[in-house]
Enzyme design. Structure first.
Site, PDB file in Angstrom:
ATOM      1  N   ASP A 125      -9.054   6.210   9.082  1.00  0.00           N
ATOM      2  CA  ASP A 125     -10.023   5.197   8.649  1.00  0.00           C
ATOM      3  C   ASP A 125     -10.091   4.085   9.690  1.00  0.00           C
ATOM      4  OD1 ASP A 125     -11.784   4.046   6.599  1.00  0.00           O
ATOM      5  OD2 ASP A 125     -10.231   2.511   6.361  1.00  0.00           O
ATOM      6  N   THR A 136      -4.568   4.996   7.766  1.00  0.00           N
ATOM      7  CA  THR A 136      -5.490   3.988   7.213  1.00  0.00           C
ATOM      8  C   THR A 136      -4.974   2.593   7.548  1.00  0.00           C
ATOM      9  OG1 THR A 136      -4.339   4.010   5.084  1.00  0.00           O
ATOM     10  CG2 THR A 136      -6.274   5.435   5.277  1.00  0.00           C
ATOM     11  N   SER A 137      -4.058   2.504   8.515  1.00  0.00           N
ATOM     12  CA  SER A 137      -3.429   1.214   8.782  1.00  0.00           C
ATOM     13  C   SER A 137      -4.129   0.455   9.913  1.00  0.00           C
ATOM     14  CB  SER A 137      -1.945   1.419   9.047  1.00  0.00           C
ATOM     15  OG  SER A 137      -1.294   0.194   8.953  1.00  0.00           O
ATOM     16  N   ARG A 138      -3.777   0.755  11.151  1.00  0.00           N
ATOM     17  CA  ARG A 138      -4.475   0.181  12.299  1.00  0.00           C
ATOM     18  C   ARG A 138      -4.526   1.253  13.391  1.00  0.00           C
ATOM     19  NH1 ARG A 138      -6.251  -2.956   9.355  1.00  0.00           N
ATOM     20  NH2 ARG A 138      -6.102  -5.227   9.350  1.00  0.00           N
ATOM     21  N   HIS A 146     -13.389   2.455   8.627  1.00  0.00           N
ATOM     22  CA  HIS A 146     -12.658   1.293   8.086  1.00  0.00           C
ATOM     23  C   HIS A 146     -13.235   0.872   6.722  1.00  0.00           C
ATOM     24  CE1 HIS A 146      -9.729  -1.942   9.611  1.00  0.00           C
ATOM     25  NE2 HIS A 146      -9.728  -1.941   8.289  1.00  0.00           N
ATOM     26  N   GLN A 147     -13.250   1.824   5.804  1.00  0.00           N
ATOM     27  CA  GLN A 147     -13.808   1.540   4.486  1.00  0.00           C
ATOM     28  C   GLN A 147     -12.763   1.595   3.382  1.00  0.00           C
ATOM     29  OE1 GLN A 147     -16.395   5.317   4.156  1.00  0.00           O
ATOM     30  NE2 GLN A 147     -15.619   5.100   2.076  1.00  0.00           N
ATOM     31  N   ALA A 148     -11.481   1.784   3.768  1.00  0.00           N
ATOM     32  CA  ALA A 148     -10.460   1.967   2.735  1.00  0.00           C
ATOM     33  C   ALA A 148     -10.398   0.776   1.777  1.00  0.00           C
ATOM     34  CB  ALA A 148      -9.099   2.209   3.377  1.00  0.00           C
ATOM     35  N   PHE A 149     -10.640  -0.417   2.298  1.00  0.00           N
ATOM     36  CA  PHE A 149     -10.553  -1.630   1.459  1.00  0.00           C
ATOM     37  C   PHE A 149     -11.770  -1.794   0.560  1.00  0.00           C
ATOM     38  CE2 PHE A 149     -13.825  -4.505   3.096  1.00  0.00           C
ATOM     39  CZ  PHE A 149     -14.246  -3.786   4.204  1.00  0.00           C
ATOM     40  N   GLU A 156     -12.238   0.660  17.589  1.00  0.00           N
ATOM     41  CA  GLU A 156     -13.259   0.638  16.532  1.00  0.00           C
ATOM     42  C   GLU A 156     -14.183  -0.576  16.596  1.00  0.00           C
ATOM     43  OE1 GLU A 156     -10.600   0.533  13.022  1.00  0.00           O
ATOM     44  OE2 GLU A 156     -11.407  -1.462  12.596  1.00  0.00           O
ATOM     45  N   ILE A 173       0.837  -1.207   0.000  1.00  0.00           N
ATOM     46  CA  ILE A 173       0.000   0.000   0.000  1.00  0.00           C
ATOM     47  C   ILE A 173       0.873   1.258   0.000  1.00  0.00           C
ATOM     48  CG2 ILE A 173      -1.707   1.304   1.339  1.00  0.00           C
ATOM     49  CD1 ILE A 173      -2.750  -1.494   2.328  1.00  0.00           C
TER      50      ILE A 173
END
Ligand code: NAD
Length: 337
Positions: free
Chosen positions: A258, A232-234, A295-298, A263, A155
Site C-alpha cells: 500500500d 502497509t507501513s512505509r 496508500h489507502q489503508a487508512f 510514492e 496496527i
C-alpha cells in the site's frame, strides 16, 4: 488561529471543516504538497497541517520558523517526513494523530493478503471478460500457515488478532515486547527466526534509520522460498529493487503493498492519462503476483473523522499552550535509555 492545510483533497476538506465547527479556526486549504518550492504559501499562518508526502525537512522548517510559525500538525501517525531535530531547534512543535483507527490499516492489510493469495485482482478482470478459467488463480489456506508480524504496536496487534482468528501461527518481532501480544497467541522470536520460518511476512514498524531497507537482498535470501510479503507501513522499509529480484527468481511468491518509497510522485493523484516515468514502479505493475494500492489503508470514514477531530484538538492544545499528548518529540526516534 490561522492554519494552512497542505495536500488537501475533497475528503480532507469535508472532515476538517466539520471538526472545526466548534472552534472556528481559520483554515486555508491548498491542494499543493508542501515542499521547498511551496513553503512560501505558509507565510502569515500560525500553523500548517500536512500529510504523509509533504516535505518538512530542515530547509522548509527554517523558512517556516522565519515566518513565525508555531506548529506542524500531521494528520497521520508516521512522522518520518519531518526533521524532528530541526523542528526542535527552530522551536516549532510537531503534533500527530497516533491512533486514528488501527482497524482501518489492519483490515486493509488482511484485505491485501487475502486478495493477493486468492488472486482476486486477476479473477475480477477475468470474470468481467467472460474468462472463467482458474489456471493461475490458485492460493493456499491461511489456516495453519505461519505469519511473521514485524512491529507489534497498535496496527500490528490488530493484525495479529485477525490472523489468530484465521487459525494462523503468528511469530512477532518488535524492539519492545508487549505481553498483550503474547496473550493474543503470538510468539516473539528474533527477526532472523521470523524471516526463516514465516510463510507470510507483514510489516507494521515505523520507518526509522533502523528499519530503512529492512527487507533487502540479504534478508530476502534468509526467507522461505515463495514467501508472501505485505507492506502497509512505509515504502522505504523495503528495498524495491531487491524485492523485484526476489520476485523474478521466485524467492518471493507474492507482494502486496500500500506504500512505495517513491510514492510522493504518484499516489493520491489521477495519473491515468499520463505516462508513468518511474520504471521500478512500472516493473512492479507487470507481475501477476503483485497487488498494489495507493496508500489507502487508512481510508475509512471512521479514520478520517478521527484524524480531523484529533488534529483540531491538537491545534487547540498548542494554541492554549497546554501539554499536547500527541506531540512528537525527538525522544520518539532516539533510543530509550
Ligand atoms: P505504533 O507506534 O503503535 O507501533 C509501531 C511498533 O513498531 C512499535 O511497537 C515499535 O516498538 C515497533 N518498532 C519500532 N522500531 C522497530 C524496529 N526496528 N523493528 C521492529 N519493530 C519496531 O504504530 P502503528 O500505529 O501500529 O503504525 C505502524 C506504522 O504503520 C506507522 O509507523 C506508519 O508508518 C504505518 N501506517 C500506514 C498507514 C497507511 O495508510 N498505509 C496508516 C497509518 C500508519
Amino acid at each position: 488561529m490561522r492554519v494552512a492545510v497542505f495536500s488537501t483533497k475533497q475528503y480532507d476538506h469535508h472532515f476538517l471543516v466539520e471538526a472545526n465547527q466548534q472552534v472556528g479556526y481559520e483554515l486555508e486549504f491548498f491542494e499543493l504538497r508542501l515542499t521547498r518550492a511551496t513553503v512560501a504559501l505558509a507565510r502569515g499562518f500560525d500553523g500548517i497541517c500536512v500529510f504523509v508526502n509533504d516535505v518538512v525537512d530542515s530547509v522548509v522548517l527554517e523558512e517556516l520558523a522565519g515566518h513565525g510559525l508555531r506548529v506542524v500538525a500531521l494528520r497521520c501517525a508516521g512522522f518520518n517526513n519531518v526533521d524532528l531535530e530541526a523542528a526542535e531547534q527552530f522551536g516549532i512543535k510537531v503534533v500527530r494523530v497516533p491512533a486514528y483507527s488501527p482497524f482501518a490499516v489492519a483490515e486493509h492489510t488482511i484485505a491485501l493478503l487475502l486478495g493477493l493469495n486468492r488472486r482476486l485482482h486477476r479473477a475480477y478482470s477475468r470474470v468481467r471478460d467472460g474468462n472463467f478459467a482458474l489456471q493461475g488463480l490458485m492460493g493456499f489456506d491461511l489456516h495453519g500457515r505461519t505469519v511473521g508480524v514485524v512491529g507489534t504496536g497498535r496496527i500490528g496487534q490488530v493484525v495479529i488478532e485477525i490472523l489468530r482468528g484465521f487459525g494462523c501461527h503468528v511469530l512477532a518481532f518488535d524492539v519492545f515486547k508487549n505481553s498483550d501480544v503474547e496473550r493474543a497467541g503470538a510468539t516473539y522470536v528474533s527477526l532472523d527466526e521470523l524471516f526463516a520460518r514465516s510463510d507470510v511476512i507483514t510489516l507494521h514498524c515505523p520507518l526509522t534509520p533502523d528499519t530503512r531497507y529492512l527487507i533487502n537482498q540479504n534478508s530476502i535470501a534468509c526467507m522461505k522460498r515463495g514467501v508472501v510479503l505485505i507492506n502497509t507501513s512505509r515504502g522505504a522499509i523495503v528495498d524495491t529493487d531487491d524485492v523485484i529480484a526476489g520476485l523474478k527468481s521466485g524467492q518471493i511468491g507474492g507482494l502486496a503493498i500500500d506504500v512505495y518509497e517513491e510514492e510522493a510522485d504518484l499516489f493520491f493523484e489521477d495519473l491515468s492519462s499520463e505516462v508513468i516515468h518511474d520504471d521500478v514502479f512500472a516493473r512492479l505493475l507487470t507481475f501477476p503476483n503483485v497487488l498494489i494500492t495507493g496508500h489507502q489503508a487508512f481510508f475509512t470514514q471512521d479514520a478520517l473523522e478521527e484524524i480531523a477531530r484529533t488534529t483540531i484538538a491538537n491545534l487547540t492544545d498548542i494554541k492554549h499552550g497546554v501539554e499536547c499528548v500527541n506531540e512528537v518529540t525527538g525522544e520518539l526516534i532516539r533510543p530509550r535509555a
